[in-house]
Design an enzyme around this catalytic site. Structure first.
Site, short mmCIF file in Angstrom:
data_model
loop_
_atom_site.label_atom_id
_atom_site.label_comp_id
_atom_site.label_asym_id
_atom_site.label_seq_id
_atom_site.Cartn_x
_atom_site.Cartn_y
_atom_site.Cartn_z
N GLU A 167 0.82 -1.24 0.00
CA GLU A 167 0.00 0.00 0.00
C GLU A 167 0.84 1.28 0.00
N TYR A 169 3.52 2.03 1.96
CA TYR A 169 4.18 2.41 3.22
C TYR A 169 5.70 2.17 3.13
N ARG A 217 2.90 -8.85 4.29
CA ARG A 217 1.90 -8.35 3.33
C ARG A 217 2.65 -7.79 2.14
N HIS A 255 -1.69 3.80 -1.70
CA HIS A 255 -2.77 4.73 -1.38
C HIS A 255 -2.83 5.87 -2.38
N GLN A 342 -17.92 4.39 3.95
CA GLN A 342 -18.45 5.61 4.57
C GLN A 342 -18.21 5.71 6.07
P1 FAD Z 1 -36.02 6.00 2.82
O1 FAD Z 1 -34.98 5.11 2.30
O2 FAD Z 1 -36.47 7.11 1.96
O3 FAD Z 1 -37.27 5.10 3.23
C1 FAD Z 1 -38.52 5.63 3.62
C2 FAD Z 1 -39.59 4.57 3.37
O4 FAD Z 1 -40.80 4.97 3.97
C3 FAD Z 1 -39.90 4.36 1.90
O5 FAD Z 1 -39.75 3.00 1.57
C4 FAD Z 1 -41.34 4.83 1.75
O6 FAD Z 1 -42.06 4.09 0.79
C5 FAD Z 1 -41.87 4.58 3.15
N1 FAD Z 1 -43.04 5.39 3.51
C6 FAD Z 1 -43.16 6.74 3.45
N2 FAD Z 1 -44.36 7.12 3.93
C7 FAD Z 1 -45.03 6.00 4.31
C8 FAD Z 1 -46.29 5.73 4.89
N3 FAD Z 1 -47.12 6.71 5.24
N4 FAD Z 1 -46.63 4.45 5.14
C9 FAD Z 1 -45.79 3.43 4.84
N5 FAD Z 1 -44.57 3.63 4.29
C10 FAD Z 1 -44.19 4.89 4.04
N6 FAD Z 1 -26.75 6.58 1.08
C11 FAD Z 1 -25.57 6.20 1.47
O7 FAD Z 1 -25.29 6.22 2.66
N7 FAD Z 1 -24.63 5.76 0.59
C12 FAD Z 1 -24.89 5.70 -0.73
O8 FAD Z 1 -24.02 5.30 -1.50
C13 FAD Z 1 -26.15 6.08 -1.18
N8 FAD Z 1 -26.45 6.05 -2.48
C14 FAD Z 1 -27.67 6.44 -2.89
C15 FAD Z 1 -27.96 6.42 -4.24
C16 FAD Z 1 -29.20 6.80 -4.69
C17 FAD Z 1 -29.47 6.79 -6.17
C18 FAD Z 1 -30.20 7.22 -3.76
C19 FAD Z 1 -31.55 7.63 -4.24
C20 FAD Z 1 -29.91 7.26 -2.42
C21 FAD Z 1 -28.64 6.88 -1.97
N9 FAD Z 1 -28.29 6.94 -0.63
C22 FAD Z 1 -27.08 6.54 -0.23
C23 FAD Z 1 -29.19 7.55 0.36
C24 FAD Z 1 -29.86 6.51 1.25
O9 FAD Z 1 -30.51 5.56 0.46
C25 FAD Z 1 -30.83 7.23 2.17
O10 FAD Z 1 -30.11 8.12 3.00
C26 FAD Z 1 -31.58 6.26 3.05
O11 FAD Z 1 -32.32 5.38 2.26
C27 FAD Z 1 -32.54 7.01 3.99
O12 FAD Z 1 -33.19 6.06 4.75
P2 FAD Z 1 -34.62 6.33 5.38
O13 FAD Z 1 -35.03 5.02 5.97
O14 FAD Z 1 -34.59 7.52 6.24
O15 FAD Z 1 -35.58 6.71 4.17
P1 NAP Z 2 -27.22 16.51 -1.68
O1 NAP Z 2 -25.96 15.75 -1.58
O2 NAP Z 2 -27.59 17.43 -0.60
O3 NAP Z 2 -27.15 17.30 -3.06
C1 NAP Z 2 -28.16 18.13 -3.51
C2 NAP Z 2 -27.65 18.92 -4.72
O4 NAP Z 2 -28.68 19.73 -5.17
C3 NAP Z 2 -26.48 19.78 -4.44
O5 NAP Z 2 -25.58 19.66 -5.52
C4 NAP Z 2 -27.05 21.18 -4.37
O6 NAP Z 2 -26.02 21.99 -4.89
C5 NAP Z 2 -28.28 21.09 -5.24
N1 NAP Z 2 -29.41 21.89 -4.78
C6 NAP Z 2 -29.90 22.00 -3.54
N2 NAP Z 2 -30.96 22.83 -3.52
C7 NAP Z 2 -31.18 23.23 -4.77
C8 NAP Z 2 -32.12 24.10 -5.39
N3 NAP Z 2 -33.07 24.69 -4.69
N4 NAP Z 2 -32.02 24.31 -6.72
C9 NAP Z 2 -31.06 23.71 -7.44
N5 NAP Z 2 -30.13 22.89 -6.90
C10 NAP Z 2 -30.19 22.65 -5.59
O7 NAP Z 2 -28.44 15.53 -1.86
P2 NAP Z 2 -28.69 14.30 -2.80
O8 NAP Z 2 -27.78 14.26 -3.96
O9 NAP Z 2 -30.16 14.37 -3.04
O10 NAP Z 2 -28.38 13.07 -1.91
C11 NAP Z 2 -29.17 12.79 -0.77
C12 NAP Z 2 -28.32 12.12 0.25
O11 NAP Z 2 -28.03 10.79 -0.18
C13 NAP Z 2 -27.03 12.85 0.39
O12 NAP Z 2 -26.98 13.52 1.62
C14 NAP Z 2 -25.97 11.81 0.28
O13 NAP Z 2 -25.18 11.75 1.44
C15 NAP Z 2 -26.70 10.50 0.11
N6 NAP Z 2 -26.02 9.82 -0.98
C16 NAP Z 2 -24.77 9.42 -0.78
C17 NAP Z 2 -24.09 8.81 -1.79
C18 NAP Z 2 -22.68 8.34 -1.57
O14 NAP Z 2 -22.06 7.89 -2.49
N7 NAP Z 2 -22.15 8.42 -0.38
C19 NAP Z 2 -24.66 8.66 -3.02
C20 NAP Z 2 -25.96 9.11 -3.21
C21 NAP Z 2 -26.62 9.71 -2.18
P3 NAP Z 2 -26.10 23.58 -5.05
O15 NAP Z 2 -26.90 24.05 -3.87
O16 NAP Z 2 -24.69 24.03 -5.07
O17 NAP Z 2 -26.75 23.80 -6.37
FE1 SF4 Z 3 -16.97 -0.04 5.72
FE2 SF4 Z 3 -19.23 -1.07 6.65
FE3 SF4 Z 3 -19.22 0.29 4.32
FE4 SF4 Z 3 -18.11 -2.16 4.54
S1 SF4 Z 3 -20.28 -1.63 4.75
S2 SF4 Z 3 -17.21 -0.39 3.56
S3 SF4 Z 3 -17.25 -2.06 6.60
S4 SF4 Z 3 -18.76 1.12 6.34
#
Ligand code: FAD
Ligand code: NAP
Ligand code: SF4
Length: 670
Positions: A167, A169, A217, A255, A342
């Site tokens: 890596e 080091y 390693r 790295h 993460q």
């Molecule tokens: P949600 O996942 O939004 O779940 C809420 C649930 O509540 C839904 O299934 C909905 O149908 C249900 N619900 C709502 N209202 C009602 C009701 N009245 N009755 C019954 N059910 C209801 N996060 C990461 O950490 N790493 C990532 O790499 C990552 N990648 C992502 C990529 C994409 C494309 C997207 C869209 C999201 C990604 N996220 C990622 C974000 C992550 O998925 C969310 O932060 C996480 O799912 C939030 O969890 P939650 O349980 O709060 O809400």
């Molecule tokens: P986000 O990371 O908060 O990004 C929202 C984007 O929208 C920003 O680029 C912001 O940039 C823009 N934005 C916000 N308000 C706006 C407005 N009124 N008009 C136009 N642009 C606006 O949120 P997200 O992409 O929806 O993701 C949601 C969460 O899922 C994130 O917090 C993230 O951590 C998680 N997630 C994580 C991963 C991962 O790989 N770790 C992947 C997907 C999602 P400007 O304000 O500069 O325009």
């Molecule tokens: Fe790290 Fe857990 Fe994500 Fe695996 S799932 S990469 S151990 S944070």
């Protein structure tokens, strides 16, 4: 012989000792190593994994002397007092029938300290500190320090040491021309560059005696310009074997390499082929590593003769009982590491305690405990996204009676979208894991049931995990037919044209851009190596060849209003991969954008005062999210005990790490 994974779970005879199976938990710096007052937490962390059946574990890195520190006054093994403290760790591990080796890691120029050293005074591109060139005298005393540290590890009760030679080091720095430009006996020819690791292993073996596990390693592919050739790697391995290495663990890439080696988008088992080559060259056991996260893949690698052992580091953070579950034929209950980095590596690089996105108990074994409840309640959990799933399963495990409501036809919430993003397929495993837990715990799950407050009056308490609503920005023309939300694209599968502007360059904007630029050619396994320029023939120095990128099926613009670099807020150890990926696909990323209007001509914007029209077929909105709190407010108005978690609580900077931890912590406290 185990009927489920006969090769993986077969003991490994090392001559003077036997490992109970072929699983090595690879070294991870968790942050618990650095301070003596965390020693009990460290001991519980390892003991839990020993109880879970792993063959042998390797600790995070411990420097053999202060100049080898990763961080100022970081973890080191250089005194008897420290060694005595570590008896608490080794004692607990041995009580659980486990084995543990201490990793000896000299950071060299990766030391985040002003006193770091290296074979030559060349700064690393990922460190602000220029290392001091080591004198011949310092090289000699450093070799002695490795030997002394191994002796202390033995005194502390460790079963062995792992000498970190990969890596990028210190040891790797000696081996590569890139960092070793010395003209004395420690540099120049390949033979001279290998002298340092050979002398280290010789000294360690001499100090520790014959009955002590010495893992080395080895860096199989440096993946940086000026790294080693395969011939050099093989010659080194043969020499080290002759000096008494017990087994070889493997490392891939420095790295500072700009080729991803462990993030989710790296195909599973992508580098096992290189371990297979090493196995042909040496007689001691070899251990494959990187992106091995299921017992099936681990079994296959050993069965096919590619390696004698497999190293899994993060998968054992995610599920300490990985091996025990595999052994019992309950492999489908394993909480699979999704390689997101993460909560583990991203934390380590921010100097925070590591944990795990899918298992918030990791490194918090003494703090986050799921004890049986003394006050059984009838709980409704609304929303089966990550937050709701975590809350429902932990609450049920503790003895509460749980009903889980979900509006969709499946559990998972936004993870059902995430798992469709190329390179995030592993996210489906988290949902498989939760589904199995729901089944085993006998939780009543009501799918396709969008619940209303009035239906929940008979519960003692309601956990609201209803997630988020995508934000719709106020831009003239936002209701033009060419405007789509990310849900339209990913859930409703609406057709997307040849040119696209993505509004919002957050996590979702990046993911949608990757989805839209992914072509049919990218689905082919070999294309991943071509795209990143990895030489699978190992014929070129450092295993580097020119990259060949498959063209994107469409033109994508990724936009944000902030003037900072797009993607700056992405994960510390994975963000660069997403940025590099989109650059390879010619995505035009624009910062400092003002959105003027959307019409038949496309998206009209202003960037740095200059008007511009992007003539796109579609505009896709990924502009963040707002909490979905309607239900929570209605429940509170009716006086129902209501707990709000995940996106429904705070949508800003929400991710699954927070959602799962918050759900688990709440359920642990009810
Ligand atoms: P949600 O996942 O939004 O779940 C809420 C649930 O509540 C839904 O299934 C909905 O149908 C249900 N619900 C709502 N209202 C009602 C009701 N009245 N009755 C019954 N059910 C209801 N996060 C990461 O950490 N790493 C990532 O790499 C990552 N990648 C992502 C990529 C994409 C494309 C997207 C869209 C999201 C990604 N996220 C990622 C974000 C992550 O998925 C969310 O932060 C996480 O799912 C939030 O969890 P939650 O349980 O709060 O809400
Ligand atoms: P986000 O990371 O908060 O990004 C929202 C984007 O929208 C920003 O680029 C912001 O940039 C823009 N934005 C916000 N308000 C706006 C407005 N009124 N008009 C136009 N642009 C606006 O949120 P997200 O992409 O929806 O993701 C949601 C969460 O899922 C994130 O917090 C993230 O951590 C998680 N997630 C994580 C991963 C991962 O790989 N770790 C992947 C997907 C999602 P400007 O304000 O500069 O325009
Ligand atoms: Fe790290 Fe857990 Fe994500 Fe695996 S799932 S990469 S151990 S944070």
């Amino acid at each position: 012989m185990n009927e489920h994974y006969p090769h993986l779970l077969q003991p490994l005879d090392l001559g003077f000792t036997t490992l109970r199976n072929r699983v090595l938990m690879g070294s991870m710096h968790t942050g618990l190593e650095d301070r003596f007052y965390h020693i009990d937490k460290l001991a519980h962390y390892f003991a839990e994994r020993a109880r879970g059946g792993v063959g042998i574990m390797v600790t995070g890195g411990f420097a053999p002397n202060r100049r080898g520190d990763l961080l100022p006054l970081g973890s080191s093994m250089n005194s008897k007092v420290t060694a005595l403290l570590h008896r608490h760790v080794t004692g607990k591990v041995h009580n659980e029938g486990g084995k543990i080796a201490l990793q000896l890691l000299h950071a060299g120029r990766y030391g985040y300290t002003p006193y770091c050293v290296s074979p030559s005074g060349i700064k690393s591109p990922i460190s602000p500190f220029k290392p001091k060139k080591m004198s011949a005298k310092l090289i000699r005393s450093t070799i002695d320090d490795y030997a002394r540290a191994a002796e202390l590890a033995q005194f502390a009760g460790y079963d062995g040491v792992e000498i970190m030679g990969s890596e990028g080091y210190l040891i790797n720095q000696f081996l590569a021309q890139r960092t070793n430009q010395r003209t004395d006996e420690w540099g120049g020819s390949a033979e001279n560059r290998m002298r340092f690791p050979i002398e280290v292993v010789r000294a360690v073996r001499k100090a520790a005696g014959p009955h002590f596990i010495v893992i080395y390693r080895i860096s199989l592919m440096d993946l940086v310009e000026g790294g080693q050739t395969w011939e050099e790697v093989e010659a080194l391995a043969k020499s080290l074997e002759a000096e008494g290495v017990t087994l070889f663990n493997t490392g891939i890439g420095w790295h500072e390499a700009r080729i991803p080696t462990i993030v989710t988008s790296v195909p599973r088992g992508a580098f096992a082929f290189a371990t297979a080559r090493l196995k042909q060259a040496v007689n001691v056991p070899v251990c494959a590593s990187n992106r091995i996260n299921t017992p099936e893949l681990a079994e296959q690698i050993i069965r096919d003769g590619e390696a004698d052992m497999v190293s899994m580091a993060r998968p054992l953070l995610a599920d300490p009982h990985f091996v025990a579950k595999a052994e019992a034929g309950r492999g489908d209950e394993i909480n699979t590491c999704i390689a997101c980095n993460q909560a583990c590596l991203d934390h380590t690089f921010q100097n925070k305690r590591a944990s795990c996105l899918v298992n918030p108990q990791a490194c918090y074994e003494t703090e986050l405990r799921y004890l049986p409840t003394l006050n059984k309640q009838r709980l409704a959990v609304v929303g089966a996204g990550p937050a709701g799933l975590a809350a429902a399963t932990v609450a049920a495990e503790r003895g509460h009676e749980v009903t889980l409501f979900e509006a969709d036809h499946q559990i998972g919430g936004q993870f059902n979208i995430a798992k469709q993003i190329p390179g995030k397929e592993d996210f489906a495993d988290t949902l498989r894991y939760f589904q199995r837990r729901l089944d085993r715990l006998g939780i009543e799950v009501k799918l396709e049931h969008r619940v209303q407050a009035g239906e929940l009056m008979e519960f003692d308490a309601v956990v609201v995990a209803t997630g988020i609503m995508p934000r719709t920005p106020d831009i003239p023309g936002i209701d033009h037919p060419k405007v789509l939300s990310y849900l339209d694209v990913m859930v409703h599968k609406k057709p997307v044209g040849q040119s696209v502007a993505v509004i919002g360059a957050g996590g979702i904007g990046f993911d949608i851009s990757e989805y839209l630029t992914h072509g049919a050619a990218d689905a082919e396994h070999q294309q991943w190596y071509r795209q990143w320029g990895v030489d699978t023939q190992l014929a070129h120095r450092a295993a580097l060849v020119p990259a060949e990128v498959a063209p994107s099926p469409r033109q994508v613009y990724l936009l944000q209003r902030k003037t900072s670099a797009p993607g700056k807020g992405l994960g510390k150890t994975s963000g660069w991969v997403h940025r590099a990926q989109l650059k390879k696909k010619q995505v035009e990323m624009l910062a400092g954008v003002t959105y003027e209007r959307i019409d038949d001509d496309g998206l009209h914007i202003t960037v740095e005062g200059a008007p511009r029209t992007l003539p796109v077929h579609n505009v896709i909105i990924c502009a963040g999210q707002e909490p979905n709190r309607e239900l929570a407010e209605a429940l509170r108005a009716r006086g129902v005990t209501t707990h709000v978690i995940g996106g429904a609580d705070v949508a800003l900077e929400l991710d699954a790490k927070r959602a799962i931890r918050q759900g688990s912590e709440l359920a642990a406290s009810l």
